[in-house]
Write a protein that holds these residues in place. Structure first.
Motif, PDB file in Angstrom:
ATOM      1  N   ASP A   1       0.857  -1.184   0.000  1.00  8.63           N
ATOM      2  CA  ASP A   1       0.000   0.000   0.000  1.00  8.63           C
ATOM      3  C   ASP A   1       0.894   1.235   0.000  1.00  8.63           C
ATOM      4  O   ASP A   1       1.624   1.485   0.956  1.00  8.63           O
ATOM      5  N   LEU A   2       0.846   1.996  -1.078  1.00  4.67           N
ATOM      6  CA  LEU A   2       1.700   3.176  -1.209  1.00  4.67           C
ATOM      7  C   LEU A   2       0.976   4.457  -0.802  1.00  4.67           C
ATOM      8  O   LEU A   2       1.486   5.552  -0.987  1.00  4.67           O
TER       9      LEU A   2
ATOM     10  N   MET B   1      11.340  -1.514   2.902  1.00  2.00           N
ATOM     11  CA  MET B   1      11.311  -0.533   3.972  1.00  2.00           C
ATOM     12  C   MET B   1      10.250  -0.891   5.026  1.00  2.00           C
ATOM     13  O   MET B   1       9.199  -1.448   4.701  1.00  2.00           O
ATOM     14  N   LYS B   2      10.512  -0.537   6.262  1.00  2.00           N
ATOM     15  CA  LYS B   2       9.548  -0.804   7.333  1.00  2.00           C
ATOM     16  C   LYS B   2       8.324   0.082   7.194  1.00  2.00           C
ATOM     17  O   LYS B   2       7.184  -0.368   7.347  1.00  2.00           O
ATOM     18  N   ILE B   3       8.552   1.358   6.892  1.00  2.00           N
ATOM     19  CA  ILE B   3       7.469   2.312   6.652  1.00  2.00           C
ATOM     20  C   ILE B   3       7.611   2.800   5.218  1.00  2.00           C
ATOM     21  O   ILE B   3       8.628   3.398   4.856  1.00  2.00           O
ATOM     22  N   GLN B   4       6.613   2.545   4.377  1.00  2.00           N
ATOM     23  CA  GLN B   4       6.710   2.854   2.958  1.00  2.00           C
ATOM     24  C   GLN B   4       6.665   4.348   2.660  1.00  2.00           C
ATOM     25  O   GLN B   4       7.286   4.826   1.721  1.00  2.00           O
ATOM     26  N   ARG B   5       5.891   5.096   3.441  1.00  2.00           N
ATOM     27  CA  ARG B   5       5.851   6.550   3.310  1.00  2.00           C
ATOM     28  C   ARG B   5       5.393   7.111   4.646  1.00  2.00           C
ATOM     29  O   ARG B   5       4.619   6.484   5.366  1.00  2.00           O
TER      30      ARG B   5
ATOM     31  N   VAL C   1       9.526   9.530   0.890  1.00  2.00           N
ATOM     32  CA  VAL C   1      10.331   9.378   2.098  1.00  2.00           C
ATOM     33  C   VAL C   1       9.857   8.135   2.846  1.00  2.00           C
ATOM     34  O   VAL C   1       8.686   8.022   3.212  1.00  2.00           O
ATOM     35  N   CYS C   2      10.770   7.186   3.036  1.00  2.00           N
ATOM     36  CA  CYS C   2      10.480   5.924   3.733  1.00  2.00           C
ATOM     37  C   CYS C   2      11.263   5.890   5.041  1.00  2.00           C
ATOM     38  O   CYS C   2      12.150   6.713   5.279  1.00  2.00           O
TER      39      CYS C   2
ATOM     40  N   LEU D   1      15.306   7.933   0.988  1.00  2.00           N
ATOM     41  CA  LEU D   1      14.598   8.494  -0.156  1.00  2.00           C
ATOM     42  C   LEU D   1      14.379   7.416  -1.199  1.00  2.00           C
ATOM     43  O   LEU D   1      15.293   6.667  -1.541  1.00  2.00           O
ATOM     44  N   LYS D   2      13.161   7.353  -1.702  1.00  2.00           N
ATOM     45  CA  LYS D   2      12.846   6.447  -2.801  1.00  2.00           C
ATOM     46  C   LYS D   2      12.971   7.236  -4.096  1.00  2.00           C
ATOM     47  O   LYS D   2      12.255   8.211  -4.317  1.00  2.00           O
TER      48      LYS D   2
END
Length: 360
Positions: free
Chosen positions: A51-52, A146-150, A202-203, A212-213
């Protein structure tokens, strides 16, 4: 200053260089020949779509990300699929990958990539994508998971709860996010790489430190060609924000766009919204922003020194904006260590991170 006026919606086109005949258009994924063409999607067990968050509707078919397990190493990874194209004016052989970006500190590290994707891989993934066009060109990136996608949802919950929801974000983490993004942009600019849009990119990694993605375009050297692309932007619909000078000039310094974008990112760190449109309404108002030099209102959660930096980064005159080298030095002052909601930043932890992330 403004806070409640609704924007007038309008379209405009922008381009870096005058377009020639459309037959010259070439997909960038056709131009790069990867050393990783042996990537096999069947080497990974795809678990679920990631989920982005609030991706603008007109762009949600351009990028997909999936959580997966590498069957050989048993490690979790992210499989990222881009549908992307750009017009160029130059020689195909002048476009080369930037391998030094694949493992750049402060970015989501690339494990493997494939461009263009093989027919076999495209056949495997077509059933995973909501929109799939067999004649289009796709780029495949295998990256760290990443643990937190955004961070937008996390940040909004933290601010709305006045710091009560601080299990995965707190003043120390927020101070790291702000400094880390500035330090990473400093490195990217030294490599002639730009990223004007921070919203959604930002992840947080497993240590809850910022990454940074980057877009697929960032990983390739376009310095010897002229990038010629066109997009339409609807104010209030998409947070791909351009600074005011871009509407008046065909050739602008992209590094100054990024500084403007960083000012917007700083402002977003102190707002309680995850929605691009809502944030855009708060930050700027179409014509008033472009032609009347309107800027965001200060809210009670923004410290004075942070708001001063936001205003400098968003100065109407691009030549008055600080560079990321200067921004990093400004943020090293301990007054930028956030103390909020009866919590304080762990200064020793922040200093250790600053030295580590800003080192060569």
């Amino acid at each position: 200053c403004f806070s409640s006026i609704k924007p007038n919606f309008f379209h405009y086109q922008t381009e870096f260089f005058p377009l020639s005949n459309r037959k010259d258009c070439m997909y960038i994924s056709n131009l790069m020949k990867s050393s990783a063409l042996s990537v096999n999607i069947n080497d990974y067990k795809i678990l679920e779509k990631i989920d982005l968050g609030n991706i603008p509707k007109q762009n949600d078919y351009r990028f997909y990300s999936f959580r997966a397990i590498d069957k050989k190493s048993k490690k979790e990874v992210a499989i990222n699929i881009y549908e992307d194209y750009f017009d160029i004016d130059g020689k195909i052989e002048d476009i080369i990958p930037k391998p030094n970006l694949f493992k750049l500190k402060g970015t989501v590290n690339v494990i493997q990539y494939q461009s263009p994707m093989t027919i076999k891989n495209k056949n495997e993934i077509k059933n995973l994508l909501e929109y799939y066009y067999p004649d289009n060109h796709y780029t495949l990136f295998i990256t760290e998971l990443m643990k937190i996608q955004r961070i937008e949802n996390l940040n909004s919950d933290y601010i709305q709860s006045k710091g009560e929801k601080h299990n995965q974000i707190n003043p120390t983490i927020r101070s790291k996010i702000i400094f880390g993004i500035a330090a990473t942009m400093k490195k990217l600019h030294s490599m002639n790489t730009y990223l004007p849009d921070f919203f959604g990119n930002v992840c947080l990694d497993e240590n809850l430190e910022p990454r940074l993605k980057l877009s697929s375009m960032n990983y390739f050297d376009l310095s010897k060609v002229k990038l010629r692309y066109i997009y339409e932007w609807e104010v209030g619909d998409e947070l791909r924000i351009s600074p005011p000078e871009k509407t008046n000039s065909e050739k602008c310094d992209p590094s100054l766009f990024d500084v403007f974008g960083f000012g917007m990112f700083l402002y977003s760190m102190f707002t309680d919204t995850t929605d691009e449109t809502d944030f855009l309404d708060r930050f700027l108002l179409s014509n008033k922003y472009f032609y009347e030099n309107y800027r965001p209102c200060k809210n009670a959660d923004i410290p004075d020194h942070y708001f001063d930096l936001i205003e400098k980064c968003c100065d109407k005159d691009p030549n008055k904006r600080p560079t990321f080298d200067e921004i990093v030095e400004i943020l090293k002052s301990d007054k930028f260590a956030l103390n909020e909601f009866s919590m304080i930043t762990n200064i020793d932890e922040l200093h250790e991170y600053q030295i580590r992330i800003d080192s060569d």
